[in-house]
Design a protein around this motif. Sequence first.
Motif, PDB file in Angstrom:
ATOM      1  N   TYR A   1       1.491 -31.313 -23.058  1.00  0.00           N
ATOM      2  CA  TYR A   1       0.811 -32.031 -21.900  1.00  0.00           C
ATOM      3  C   TYR A   1      -0.420 -32.566 -22.743  1.00  0.00           C
ATOM      4  O   TYR A   1      -0.967 -33.736 -22.239  1.00  0.00           O
ATOM      5  N   LEU A   2      -1.085 -31.965 -23.215  1.00  0.00           N
ATOM      6  CA  LEU A   2      -2.294 -32.291 -23.980  1.00  0.00           C
ATOM      7  C   LEU A   2      -2.099 -33.381 -24.834  1.00  0.00           C
ATOM      8  O   LEU A   2      -3.032 -34.580 -24.824  1.00  0.00           O
ATOM      9  N   MET A   3      -0.912 -33.597 -25.658  1.00  0.00           N
ATOM     10  CA  MET A   3      -0.762 -34.854 -26.286  1.00  0.00           C
ATOM     11  C   MET A   3      -0.736 -35.971 -25.398  1.00  0.00           C
ATOM     12  O   MET A   3      -1.054 -37.131 -25.889  1.00  0.00           O
ATOM     13  N   ASP A   4       0.194 -35.713 -24.362  1.00  0.00           N
ATOM     14  CA  ASP A   4       0.437 -36.975 -23.531  1.00  0.00           C
ATOM     15  C   ASP A   4      -0.798 -37.352 -22.544  1.00  0.00           C
ATOM     16  O   ASP A   4      -1.143 -38.550 -22.596  1.00  0.00           O
ATOM     17  N   SER A   5      -1.558 -36.194 -22.584  1.00  0.00           N
ATOM     18  CA  SER A   5      -3.097 -36.789 -21.752  1.00  0.00           C
ATOM     19  C   SER A   5      -4.040 -37.341 -22.765  1.00  0.00           C
ATOM     20  O   SER A   5      -4.697 -38.561 -22.434  1.00  0.00           O
ATOM     21  N   LEU A   6      -3.950 -37.258 -24.005  1.00  0.00           N
ATOM     22  CA  LEU A   6      -4.690 -38.045 -24.931  1.00  0.00           C
ATOM     23  C   LEU A   6      -4.007 -39.373 -25.178  1.00  0.00           C
ATOM     24  O   LEU A   6      -4.897 -40.508 -25.390  1.00  0.00           O
ATOM     25  N   ILE A   7      -2.746 -39.613 -25.189  1.00  0.00           N
ATOM     26  CA  ILE A   7      -2.146 -40.777 -25.080  1.00  0.00           C
ATOM     27  C   ILE A   7      -2.742 -41.673 -24.098  1.00  0.00           C
ATOM     28  O   ILE A   7      -2.866 -42.935 -24.271  1.00  0.00           O
ATOM     29  N   GLY A   8      -2.611 -41.054 -22.913  1.00  0.00           N
ATOM     30  CA  GLY A   8      -2.915 -41.732 -21.556  1.00  0.00           C
ATOM     31  C   GLY A   8      -4.266 -42.264 -21.833  1.00  0.00           C
ATOM     32  O   GLY A   8      -4.801 -43.323 -21.109  1.00  0.00           O
ATOM     33  N   VAL A   9      -5.259 -41.464 -21.951  1.00  0.00           N
ATOM     34  CA  VAL A   9      -6.930 -41.931 -22.116  1.00  0.00           C
ATOM     35  C   VAL A   9      -7.045 -42.967 -23.336  1.00  0.00           C
ATOM     36  O   VAL A   9      -7.686 -43.798 -23.071  1.00  0.00           O
ATOM     37  N   ALA A  10      -6.049 -42.801 -24.518  1.00  0.00           N
ATOM     38  CA  ALA A  10      -6.081 -43.828 -25.336  1.00  0.00           C
ATOM     39  C   ALA A  10      -5.837 -45.057 -24.542  1.00  0.00           C
ATOM     40  O   ALA A  10      -6.360 -46.172 -25.163  1.00  0.00           O
ATOM     41  N   ASP A  11      -5.055 -45.121 -24.054  1.00  0.00           N
ATOM     42  CA  ASP A  11      -4.492 -46.323 -23.291  1.00  0.00           C
ATOM     43  C   ASP A  11      -5.519 -46.982 -22.435  1.00  0.00           C
ATOM     44  O   ASP A  11      -5.830 -48.282 -22.294  1.00  0.00           O
ATOM     45  N   ARG A  12      -6.269 -46.161 -21.833  1.00  0.00           N
ATOM     46  CA  ARG A  12      -7.445 -46.573 -20.918  1.00  0.00           C
ATOM     47  C   ARG A  12      -8.800 -47.070 -21.793  1.00  0.00           C
ATOM     48  O   ARG A  12      -9.395 -47.910 -21.421  1.00  0.00           O
TER      49      ARG A  12
END
Length: 551
Positions: free
Chosen positions: A289-300
């Motif tokens: 979940y942490l890795m996915d969340s970091l990827i999501g914020v990176a896209d933002r």
Amino acid sequence: MRVFPWGFWLLCVASAPARGDSGSKARSCAEVRQLYGAKGFSLSGVPQAEISGEHLRICPQGYTCCTSEMEENFANKSRSEFEAMMKEAGRSVQATLTAQHRSFDSYFQDLLNKSEKALYDAFPSMYGELYTQNAKVFKDLYSELRRYYRSSNINLEEALNEFWTRLLERLFKLLNPQYHITDEYLDCMVKHAEQHKPFGEVPRDLKVKATRAFIAARSYAQGFLVGSDVVKKVSQVSLSHECTRAIMKLMYCPHCRGMSSVKPCNNYCLNVVKGCLANQADLSTEWKYLMDSLIGVADRIDGPYNVDTVIGTLHMRISEAISNLQENKDSITSKVFQGCGNPKISTKGSSSEDKKRRGKVPLEAKSSAQALEMLVLDAKGNLTALKTYWITLPSTLCSKKVMASSASDDKCWNGMTKGSYLPEVMGDGLANQINNPEVEVDITKPDMTIRQQIMQLKIMTNRLGNANIGNDVDFQDTSDDMSGSGSGDSCPDDVCGKRLSKSPSTRQPETHAIPKQSGHGVNGASSRSLPSASLLLLLSVAVIAAQHLWR
């Protein structure tokens, strides 16, 4: 009466091959002696040839090259070596996350520094005293932005509002030097600022965009540090006593048995490591979940929140706001006077020539969008690769560190001898180790250090989730936060409370293949405890002959 001497003679003949076999020349312990010395231990007392192994507490009690002291030393060595393997694997992940943090942090700080430098370079020429007499206001703004980014307890919206308020107060007085403007009058003016919009739409627009960009940036940077810290703390968790025994049996018992060249069976190694790292595997869900969340914020960051544009053009937006105030000075002053009354004329009165815009100096925004795009692309690749770190760790350690054999190898070390390994491979996580045949795991007692780190992952993921939608979060020290509830912290009622002993006496019969016989001595406890086929045959003949003669 001749029956008994003849019968005893038959028994003696039958037993002679067995004694001759056990009395053959014992195998040399040269390989074990070499290994033992290479590990830094004294060779004093180390057998030159195999001895009986009834004294062994961990390894199979067949003929052996290991004394009790050697077994204990090897056990301690295996423990330290396995812990070193864990830390080395962890350091690799830490290095990846730390490098990503360093790259983004350097990029972001450089972006902010360039914006501030551009402001310092251009504003003196553009605004004269409007800037020089208020330089501290601008400097304080950038200082507050940096403090916020570094996770200080600062409300970003309040910091931005404070900047615009202070700037308006200072500039209004400088633009109207003929009036004596008191602090009370300024308070009144500030109350009407939202209505009059002296800086145009810049404060409102910048507050929305800058807040989202800074929230995303600092959460993103913090996420890498939290991930690295979790790996570091988990890598320092000590092995249990049961795990130490299992690791010793996996790594050094084949040497004691004179099978130094035989690699551990792959599935055997997996069961040992999965049992030892049962708690660590429970990190996997929240880690992903942490890795996915970091990827999501990176896209933002590289998308809707456009950090490069928002942060890189801060000085330009501030200049735009000041220009709006200058160009609409008379209209804004009139509205202020209408709402707050006419201030007293100042007796000092001074010229405002130097306070007007001196000349237009073009402000440029040097885009580093391509650099950000490359940073985000690299980060997403690394984060994706790390998603399965905790559940693939056992197979990684077995294949690259323990050097286990291939899965199809049927001549590997299975914990007892050279042969096939029959038990199935356990699942991942603590609850799945209830029937682990190699490591005794108490699934009712999760490791508290690891549970704390699971909570840290949850907290950071929640922060990133808020950042992903533009909501600010407090970055307080949560090192003492801990919860006994939540996903992964419990197990079914029909599983918890059970503790299956994995001692040799309760091991399932099909766990290991029967040791193969060797023509050069006895190869283990099982080959000595089971009568040979020839001995059984001769004993049967002796009994039949005795019965026949008796008749």
